[in-house]
Design a protein around this motif. Sequence first.
Motif, PDB file in Angstrom:
ATOM      1  N   LEU A 108      -8.877  14.798  16.871  1.00  0.00           N
ATOM      2  CA  LEU A 108      -9.669  14.043  15.903  1.00  0.00           C
ATOM      3  C   LEU A 108      -9.818  14.872  14.640  1.00  0.00           C
ATOM      4  O   LEU A 108     -10.141  16.066  14.705  1.00  0.00           O
ATOM      5  N   CYS A 109      -9.589  14.267  13.480  1.00  0.00           N
ATOM      6  CA  CYS A 109      -9.614  15.039  12.237  1.00  0.00           C
ATOM      7  C   CYS A 109      -9.873  14.125  11.044  1.00  0.00           C
ATOM      8  O   CYS A 109      -9.842  12.898  11.152  1.00  0.00           O
ATOM      9  N   ARG A 110     -10.130  14.757   9.911  1.00  0.00           N
ATOM     10  CA  ARG A 110     -10.269  14.027   8.654  1.00  0.00           C
ATOM     11  C   ARG A 110      -8.865  13.808   8.097  1.00  0.00           C
ATOM     12  O   ARG A 110      -8.238  14.718   7.575  1.00  0.00           O
ATOM     13  N   GLN A 111      -8.381  12.612   8.237  1.00  0.00           N
ATOM     14  CA  GLN A 111      -7.018  12.300   7.833  1.00  0.00           C
ATOM     15  C   GLN A 111      -7.004  11.096   6.899  1.00  0.00           C
ATOM     16  O   GLN A 111      -8.008  10.391   6.763  1.00  0.00           O
ATOM     17  N   VAL A 112      -5.853  10.876   6.281  1.00  0.00           N
ATOM     18  CA  VAL A 112      -5.694   9.790   5.304  1.00  0.00           C
ATOM     19  C   VAL A 112      -4.603   8.841   5.770  1.00  0.00           C
ATOM     20  O   VAL A 112      -3.584   9.270   6.321  1.00  0.00           O
ATOM     21  N   ARG A 113      -4.851   7.566   5.566  1.00  0.00           N
ATOM     22  CA  ARG A 113      -3.812   6.560   5.794  1.00  0.00           C
ATOM     23  C   ARG A 113      -3.884   5.544   4.658  1.00  0.00           C
ATOM     24  O   ARG A 113      -4.865   5.490   3.907  1.00  0.00           O
ATOM     25  N   VAL A 114      -2.849   4.730   4.530  1.00  0.00           N
ATOM     26  CA  VAL A 114      -2.825   3.662   3.532  1.00  0.00           C
ATOM     27  C   VAL A 114      -2.771   2.329   4.267  1.00  0.00           C
ATOM     28  O   VAL A 114      -1.879   2.111   5.098  1.00  0.00           O
ATOM     29  N   ASN A 115      -3.745   1.484   3.995  1.00  0.00           N
ATOM     30  CA  ASN A 115      -3.718   0.110   4.482  1.00  0.00           C
ATOM     31  C   ASN A 115      -2.711  -0.629   3.608  1.00  0.00           C
ATOM     32  O   ASN A 115      -3.001  -1.016   2.482  1.00  0.00           O
ATOM     33  N   LEU A 116      -1.506  -0.795   4.119  1.00  0.00           N
ATOM     34  CA  LEU A 116      -0.384  -1.242   3.283  1.00  0.00           C
ATOM     35  C   LEU A 116      -0.519  -2.691   2.827  1.00  0.00           C
ATOM     36  O   LEU A 116       0.117  -3.087   1.848  1.00  0.00           O
ATOM     37  N   ALA A 117      -1.350  -3.480   3.496  1.00  0.00           N
ATOM     38  CA  ALA A 117      -1.573  -4.859   3.049  1.00  0.00           C
ATOM     39  C   ALA A 117      -2.309  -4.882   1.711  1.00  0.00           C
ATOM     40  O   ALA A 117      -2.214  -5.857   0.956  1.00  0.00           O
ATOM     41  N   LYS A 118      -3.026  -3.794   1.408  1.00  0.00           N
ATOM     42  CA  LYS A 118      -3.792  -3.716   0.161  1.00  0.00           C
ATOM     43  C   LYS A 118      -3.050  -2.957  -0.942  1.00  0.00           C
ATOM     44  O   LYS A 118      -3.532  -2.871  -2.069  1.00  0.00           O
ATOM     45  N   PHE A 119      -1.886  -2.402  -0.599  1.00  0.00           N
ATOM     46  CA  PHE A 119      -1.185  -1.565  -1.578  1.00  0.00           C
ATOM     47  C   PHE A 119      -0.552  -2.384  -2.689  1.00  0.00           C
ATOM     48  O   PHE A 119       0.154  -3.361  -2.444  1.00  0.00           O
ATOM     49  N   LYS A 120      -0.829  -1.959  -3.921  1.00  0.00           N
ATOM     50  CA  LYS A 120      -0.139  -2.448  -5.119  1.00  0.00           C
ATOM     51  C   LYS A 120       0.124  -1.235  -5.988  1.00  0.00           C
ATOM     52  O   LYS A 120      -0.782  -0.428  -6.221  1.00  0.00           O
ATOM     53  N   PRO A 121       1.349  -1.062  -6.477  1.00  0.00           N
ATOM     54  CA  PRO A 121       1.663   0.145  -7.258  1.00  0.00           C
ATOM     55  C   PRO A 121       0.790   0.251  -8.497  1.00  0.00           C
ATOM     56  O   PRO A 121       0.658  -0.701  -9.266  1.00  0.00           O
ATOM     57  N   SER A 122       0.187   1.404  -8.680  1.00  0.00           N
ATOM     58  CA  SER A 122      -0.594   1.685  -9.890  1.00  0.00           C
ATOM     59  C   SER A 122       0.351   2.158 -10.990  1.00  0.00           C
ATOM     60  O   SER A 122       1.546   2.388 -10.755  1.00  0.00           O
ATOM     61  N   SER A 123      -0.182   2.350 -12.177  1.00  0.00           N
ATOM     62  CA  SER A 123       0.647   2.867 -13.273  1.00  0.00           C
ATOM     63  C   SER A 123       1.164   4.258 -12.936  1.00  0.00           C
ATOM     64  O   SER A 123       2.302   4.603 -13.263  1.00  0.00           O
ATOM     65  N   GLU A 124       0.345   5.067 -12.233  1.00  0.00           N
ATOM     66  CA  GLU A 124       0.785   6.405 -11.831  1.00  0.00           C
ATOM     67  C   GLU A 124       1.883   6.316 -10.778  1.00  0.00           C
ATOM     68  O   GLU A 124       2.874   7.065 -10.834  1.00  0.00           O
ATOM     69  N   ASN A 125       1.736   5.427  -9.815  1.00  0.00           N
ATOM     70  CA  ASN A 125       2.787   5.244  -8.803  1.00  0.00           C
ATOM     71  C   ASN A 125       4.097   4.837  -9.461  1.00  0.00           C
ATOM     72  O   ASN A 125       5.170   5.357  -9.118  1.00  0.00           O
ATOM     73  N   ARG A 126       4.032   3.922 -10.427  1.00  0.00           N
ATOM     74  CA  ARG A 126       5.250   3.465 -11.109  1.00  0.00           C
ATOM     75  C   ARG A 126       5.874   4.579 -11.941  1.00  0.00           C
ATOM     76  O   ARG A 126       7.102   4.689 -12.031  1.00  0.00           O
ATOM     77  N   ARG A 127       5.025   5.435 -12.516  1.00  0.00           N
ATOM     78  CA  ARG A 127       5.538   6.574 -13.288  1.00  0.00           C
ATOM     79  C   ARG A 127       6.327   7.520 -12.388  1.00  0.00           C
ATOM     80  O   ARG A 127       7.419   7.990 -12.756  1.00  0.00           O
TER      81      ARG A 127
END
Length: 267
Positions: free
Chosen positions: A51-70
């Motif tokens: 068990l740990c402090r980890q990160v995941r992405v709920n991909l149903a909510k993902f939309k590329p931001s301007s930084e992601n597109r860059r």
Amino acid sequence: MKLLFSEQNSDYEHYQFPYAIWAVPEKDETPADIFDAGFLPSSRNLDRFYLCRQVRVNLAKFKPSSENRRIIRKGKGIGIELVPREKYEYTLERREFFKNYADIKFGKDMMTFERLDALFGAPIISHLLVFTDLETGKEVGTATLYLEGKSLAFYYYAFYDLNYYARNLGMFMMTSAVELFAERGVKHLYLGTCYSQTALYKTQFEGAQFFNGFTWSDDMDELKFIIKRDKKELTQHLLETDEYREKFYSGDREKITNASAFQIRIK
């Protein structure tokens, strides 16, 4: 799942008695069930998790931001191929490339050849994302993955050509994985732990969540609060901290309890 609680250093003066919490899957469970409960693999054989402090992405909510597109634009001309482990050739050349990268990034022999070989032969790698410079034909990066249908993708180790630093190759690889698995309808992409400011880059995707010990949270201010708190001399557990409870849960312990992902009945 079966839970094991392994003692860590205690602070009797402040009544802090920490435990590392392990999960051992039972017969009717898959790794996706254990990931969803907030655990990451502590064994390459996927038979023990922590068990740990980890990160995941709920991909149903993902939309590329301007930084992601860059970032994606900076990787223009780099091809991506998803390869099942059984079709991937773990050649001497690739082995040497991965070892050199690990020596530079993690420290000399922090990842030995033996450890590297064991990693590439273990169940924790089911697929690989291979990145190639289309102009030169040179392979410039590889990300190791564990995939389980459309339930999860786990972005594990990434190895890449450090000469492509100016093109943000490492971030391009991760962003490409987020886009790819979102397009394929995968539920979550897991990106590993987040215990420092330098790991916050994993949260730059819309749909990012982190596990706070009792539930998955979408509140990145909460994550930043916990990371900042870690740098202080602590005399209380997080849930004992009035400031934390007031700031993020309106001081309501029942709200925290109701949010918990865990319910255990003692036999």
